[in-house]
Write a protein that holds these residues in place. Structure first.
Motif, PDB file in Angstrom:
ATOM      1  N   ARG A  28      83.317  35.407  53.509  1.00 26.35           N
ATOM      2  CA  ARG A  28      82.960  34.478  54.594  1.00 26.35           C
ATOM      3  C   ARG A  28      82.124  35.188  55.661  1.00 26.35           C
ATOM      4  O   ARG A  28      81.112  34.667  56.113  1.00 26.35           O
ATOM      5  CB  ARG A  28      84.241  33.901  55.184  1.00 26.35           C
ATOM      6  N   LEU A  29      82.552  36.386  56.062  1.00 27.72           N
ATOM      7  CA  LEU A  29      81.797  37.137  57.068  1.00 27.72           C
ATOM      8  C   LEU A  29      80.430  37.536  56.531  1.00 27.72           C
ATOM      9  O   LEU A  29      79.417  37.417  57.234  1.00 27.72           O
ATOM     10  CB  LEU A  29      82.580  38.377  57.520  1.00 27.72           C
ATOM     11  N   GLY A  88      78.693  35.978  54.301  1.00 23.49           N
ATOM     12  CA  GLY A  88      77.888  34.759  54.278  1.00 23.49           C
ATOM     13  C   GLY A  88      77.400  34.365  55.662  1.00 23.49           C
ATOM     14  O   GLY A  88      76.241  33.995  55.838  1.00 23.49           O
ATOM     15  N   ASN A  89      78.272  34.459  56.644  1.00 21.57           N
ATOM     16  CA  ASN A  89      77.865  34.113  58.009  1.00 21.57           C
ATOM     17  C   ASN A  89      76.807  35.071  58.545  1.00 21.57           C
ATOM     18  O   ASN A  89      75.855  34.644  59.207  1.00 21.57           O
ATOM     19  CB  ASN A  89      79.080  34.065  58.934  1.00 21.57           C
ATOM     20  N   LEU A 127      73.568  34.082  56.967  1.00 22.98           N
ATOM     21  CA  LEU A 127      72.991  32.879  57.575  1.00 22.98           C
ATOM     22  C   LEU A 127      72.318  33.199  58.904  1.00 22.98           C
ATOM     23  O   LEU A 127      71.259  32.638  59.216  1.00 22.98           O
ATOM     24  CB  LEU A 127      74.054  31.790  57.731  1.00 22.98           C
ATOM     25  N   ILE A 128      72.893  34.122  59.661  1.00 22.78           N
ATOM     26  CA  ILE A 128      72.249  34.557  60.908  1.00 22.78           C
ATOM     27  C   ILE A 128      70.929  35.263  60.591  1.00 22.78           C
ATOM     28  O   ILE A 128      69.890  34.963  61.201  1.00 22.78           O
ATOM     29  CB  ILE A 128      73.192  35.469  61.727  1.00 22.78           C
ATOM     30  N   SER A 130      75.145  28.991  51.969  1.00 24.68           N
ATOM     31  CA  SER A 130      75.975  27.945  52.569  1.00 24.68           C
ATOM     32  C   SER A 130      76.878  27.286  51.535  1.00 24.68           C
ATOM     33  O   SER A 130      78.039  26.970  51.821  1.00 24.68           O
ATOM     34  CB  SER A 130      75.098  26.880  53.239  1.00 24.68           C
ATOM     35  N   ILE A 140      79.812  29.801  50.568  1.00 25.19           N
ATOM     36  CA  ILE A 140      80.912  29.977  51.528  1.00 25.19           C
ATOM     37  C   ILE A 140      81.517  28.649  51.983  1.00 25.19           C
ATOM     38  O   ILE A 140      82.388  28.635  52.840  1.00 25.19           O
ATOM     39  CB  ILE A 140      80.491  30.854  52.727  1.00 25.19           C
ATOM     40  N   TYR A 171      80.041  25.726  53.303  1.00 22.76           N
ATOM     41  CA  TYR A 171      79.443  24.842  54.298  1.00 22.76           C
ATOM     42  C   TYR A 171      78.768  23.640  53.640  1.00 22.76           C
ATOM     43  O   TYR A 171      78.621  22.595  54.254  1.00 22.76           O
ATOM     44  CB  TYR A 171      78.432  25.586  55.174  1.00 22.76           C
TER      45      TYR A 171
END
Length: 133
Positions: A9-10, A12-13, A16-17, A70, A73, A75
């Motif tokens: 998750r981290l 992936g985030n 995305l950033i 997205s 993970i 979204y």
């Protein structure tokens, strides 16, 4: 080992950033707010039309990459496309590794100094996601 250091998750985030920032960067180049010679290894400047086309391709790919991340993970609902998402992550990983190598031999110092570590980081983050079941 990478699974223990960083959650999917981290990873992936963070991706995305990074992809969001990269989308902004491509838009700045497309709208001539940044010079074209700082992208594509400094070698795409055989004309503004070609550089814009290449930047548009980069923009579309980056948006697609963000969509795959997205979906991985959660979204975006992957549904029956989960296997395609997993395969796409390995393709994105290979692309980013090759992109990192390209950045290493770029003419542009900016590309070498900034984008080489960023694409390497992105490749490692994608690898982390690709290893997740």
């Amino acid at each position: 080992m990478i699974k223990k250091l960083l959650s999917a998750r981290l990873a992936g985030n963070l991706l995305l950033i990074l992809f969001g920032l990269l989308i902004g960067f491509h838009l700045l180049v497309l709208f001539n707010l940044l010079p074209e010679d700082i992208v594509w290894g400094g070698r795409a400047a055989s004309g503004p039309a070609q550089a814009r086309t290449l930047e548009l391709v980069s923009l579309v790919l980056t948006v697609l990459f963000a969509g795959v991340v997205s979906a991985k993970i959660g979204y975006i609902e992957a549904g029956k496309w989960g296997r395609v998402v997993n395969i796409a992550l390995w393709v994105i990983f290979a692309y980013l590794v090759l992109n990192t190598l390209g950045n290493l031999v770029a003419i542009s110092s900016l590309e070498k100094l900034i984008f080489t570590p960023l694409t390497l980081l992105a490749a490692l983050l994608v690898l982390r996601l690709a290893l997740e079941r």
